[in-house]
Enzyme design. Structure first.
Site, PDB file in Angstrom:
ATOM      1  N   ASN A 223       0.846  -1.199   0.000  1.00  0.00           N
ATOM      2  CA  ASN A 223       0.000   0.000   0.000  1.00  0.00           C
ATOM      3  C   ASN A 223       0.881   1.248   0.000  1.00  0.00           C
ATOM      4  O   ASN A 223       2.102   1.156   0.017  1.00  0.00           O
ATOM      5  CB  ASN A 223      -0.957  -0.030   1.198  1.00  0.00           C
ATOM      6  N   ASP A 320      -3.592  -9.892  13.138  1.00  0.00           N
ATOM      7  CA  ASP A 320      -3.699  -8.497  13.560  1.00  0.00           C
ATOM      8  C   ASP A 320      -2.626  -8.290  14.629  1.00  0.00           C
ATOM      9  O   ASP A 320      -2.722  -8.835  15.737  1.00  0.00           O
ATOM     10  CB  ASP A 320      -5.100  -8.201  14.116  1.00  0.00           C
ATOM     11  N   LYS A 351     -12.930   0.008  17.246  1.00  0.00           N
ATOM     12  CA  LYS A 351     -11.588  -0.616  17.175  1.00  0.00           C
ATOM     13  C   LYS A 351     -10.886  -0.593  18.525  1.00  0.00           C
ATOM     14  O   LYS A 351     -10.150  -1.516  18.879  1.00  0.00           O
ATOM     15  CB  LYS A 351     -10.733   0.133  16.151  1.00  0.00           C
TER      16      LYS A 351
HETATM   17  O1  C5P Z   1      -8.310  -2.657  11.507  1.00  0.00           O
HETATM   18  P1  C5P Z   1      -7.465  -1.530  11.028  1.00  0.00           P
HETATM   19  O2  C5P Z   1      -6.454  -1.944  10.003  1.00  0.00           O
HETATM   20  O3  C5P Z   1      -8.208  -0.300  10.640  1.00  0.00           O
HETATM   21  O4  C5P Z   1      -6.660  -1.097  12.354  1.00  0.00           O
HETATM   22  C1  C5P Z   1      -5.667  -0.174  12.332  1.00  0.00           C
HETATM   23  C2  C5P Z   1      -4.750  -0.366  13.521  1.00  0.00           C
HETATM   24  O5  C5P Z   1      -4.429  -1.726  13.724  1.00  0.00           O
HETATM   25  C3  C5P Z   1      -3.429   0.301  13.287  1.00  0.00           C
HETATM   26  O6  C5P Z   1      -2.921   0.681  14.541  1.00  0.00           O
HETATM   27  C4  C5P Z   1      -2.610  -0.809  12.648  1.00  0.00           C
HETATM   28  O7  C5P Z   1      -1.213  -0.594  12.782  1.00  0.00           O
HETATM   29  C5  C5P Z   1      -3.074  -2.018  13.420  1.00  0.00           C
HETATM   30  N1  C5P Z   1      -3.032  -3.265  12.657  1.00  0.00           N
HETATM   31  C6  C5P Z   1      -2.167  -4.271  13.015  1.00  0.00           C
HETATM   32  N2  C5P Z   1      -2.171  -5.455  12.320  1.00  0.00           N
HETATM   33  C7  C5P Z   1      -3.016  -5.660  11.305  1.00  0.00           C
HETATM   34  C8  C5P Z   1      -3.901  -4.646  10.922  1.00  0.00           C
HETATM   35  C9  C5P Z   1      -3.896  -3.449  11.608  1.00  0.00           C
HETATM   36  O8  C5P Z   1      -1.379  -4.079  13.957  1.00  0.00           O
HETATM   37  N3  C5P Z   1      -2.994  -6.803  10.658  1.00  0.00           N
END
Ligand code: C5P
Length: 424
Positions: A223, A320, A351
């Protein structure tokens, strides 16, 4: 390694130039000190003016050059006492034998020797002279006296000299001197931050940048994240006295000064490094990385060849990272980020709870003027309910300023004791 110039930009250096052929190097030294962000004023002795003109230093430093002790005009501008107070460092380069002798004896018969006595700023001298004069007993005696008096002596380099001799006595190169001065201020600043900074003594881990999920040996899914916010936060946490490890996906940014960096590519690698940091001890975990939600189920061993009109690549969910760390028994203070285009408050609050975070910083990526590749950002910060802290709107500002405000928000949450409030 890049230096955080904000520390340096308001530091004042008096560069005193005395009589010696190395004075020509001092002109470049002014440039290098200015490049590093210092305010520079130049003082010249009579002897120095035989080698190089005040006009050169005036043009390079952007300030009038000080040459006389008893000059009513100069005293009306910035007199010697004011000059002595202005300085954060008095750097004498080159320092002649005569200057060393004057300093050691405590004479005060010209501007520089008077300044030396009148300032309480640290004094650094870079002696430069013929190797016999350097080795002379009187010079060594004077140097010993100055060291005892607390003067920092920069030992001259060895090599061929302007007079044809070979030996000790050359002034170090301007780049080297400017680097030593810069490092000195950074160390001093760090020592203060480690004692009094908002995150003094904390171990901070920050994930930053995008991840890259391989499709085959030459292709990947990624990205547009540049990592700027995470890198700015790493610098801000370090400046606040923390020990910082930055787990960075592929980005083209210099590592902030003092920060430990671990480069990773995929989400799985980022998680592994994060778990490693947790094992080593982590007080605060900040997840700024734009982690790919999915990775390729089966990475092709060889480059995929162009074939039919369609190509289907199966994807599986990535772990995550922030939620995994938050699940651990000895979990750090957890900070997440969210980029949303609508219903910001609702999604951010969701979140915060779902990922078991202590704090979440959310930005509106529908705004064209902030976010991903921009140097600026605007955010709303939400805290977990048990902190009883109101949400904070951080107005549009540079990512450095936003980072500073986020450090304050982390500090406030860490020091906020809701139990104390309940007593009222
Ligand atoms: O769910 P989303 O991607 O919107 O969440 C964003 C937050 O979660 C950010 O702090 C991002 O660094 C973290 N994140 C993570 N691992 C993932 C996806 C998101 O640590 N696989």
């Amino acid at each position: 390694m890049s230096f955080d110039l904000s520390v340096i930009s308001h530091k004042n250096i008096i560069l005193a130039v005395t009589g010696g052929i190395a004075a020509y190097k001092s002109a470049i030294l002014v440039r290098r000190l200015k490049d590093a962000g210092f305010n520079v004023r130049v003082v010249m002795t009579q002897g120095a003016q035989a080698f190089i003109t005040p006009l050169t230093f005036q043009a390079l430093s952007g300030n009038p050059v000080h040459t006389e002790l008893l000059d009513p005009e100069a005293e009306a501008g910035m007199g010697h006492i004011e000059l002595a107070r202005w300085a954060d460092l008095l750097l004498v380069a080159p320092a002649s034998c005569d200057t060393l002798a004057k300093f050691a004896a405590g004479l005060a018969d010209d501007l520089l020797s008077t300044l030396y006595l009148a300032t309480n700023a640290p004094v650094w001298i870079a002696p430069a002279m013929n190797q016999q004069m350097w080795a002379a007993k009187a010079t060594q005696r004077n140097l010993a006296t100055l060291i005892e008096d607390g003067v920092h002596v920069i030992i001259p380099d060895a090599g061929s000299q302007a007079c044809g001799d070979v030996g000790l006595g050359r002034m170090p190169e301007p780049e080297d001197l400017a680097r030593q001065v810069t490092e000195y201020f950074h160390k001093a600043q760090r020592a203060i931050a480690e004692k009094f900074g908002m995150l003094a003594g904390k171990q901070v881990t920050i994930t930053a940048g995008p991840t890259r999920e391989a499709i085959d040996p030459v292709r990947y899914i990624s990205n547009h994240s540049t990592g700027k916010m995470g890198f700015a936060l790493a610098a801000a946490c370090y400046a606040a006295g923390a020990n910082v490890t930055l787990i960075a996906g592929p980005v083209s940014l210099d590592t902030p000064n003092g920060v430990q960096r671990k480069n990773v590519s995929s989400a799985v690698q980022m998680l592994n490094e994060s778990m490693q940091m947790l094992k080593q001890g982590c007080d605060i975990f900040i997840a700024t990385a734009a982690v790919a939600d999915y990775r390729v189920a089966q990475v092709a061993e060889h480059k995929i060849k162009k074939a039919g009109d369609e190509l289907n690549v199966a994807l599986i969910k990535n772990p995550d990272i922030v939620a995994t760390i938050a699940e651990q028994e000895k979990r750090p203070f957890m900070v997440g980020f969210a980029a949303e285009t609508r219903n910001i408050e609702e999604y951010a609050a969701g979140k915060l709870v779902a990922k078991k975070l202590d704090m979440i910083a959310c930005n509106d990526v529908s705004r064209a003027d902030i976010g991903f590749a921009s140097d600026e950002n605007a955010m709303t910060v939400f805290f977990a309910e048990h902190y009883h802290l109101d949400k904070r709107d951080l107005d549009k500002a540079s990512k450095q300023e936003i980072a500073q405000q986020l450090v304050e928000a982390i500090h406030d949450a860490l020091h906020h004791d809701p139990a104390a409030e309940d007593d009222f």
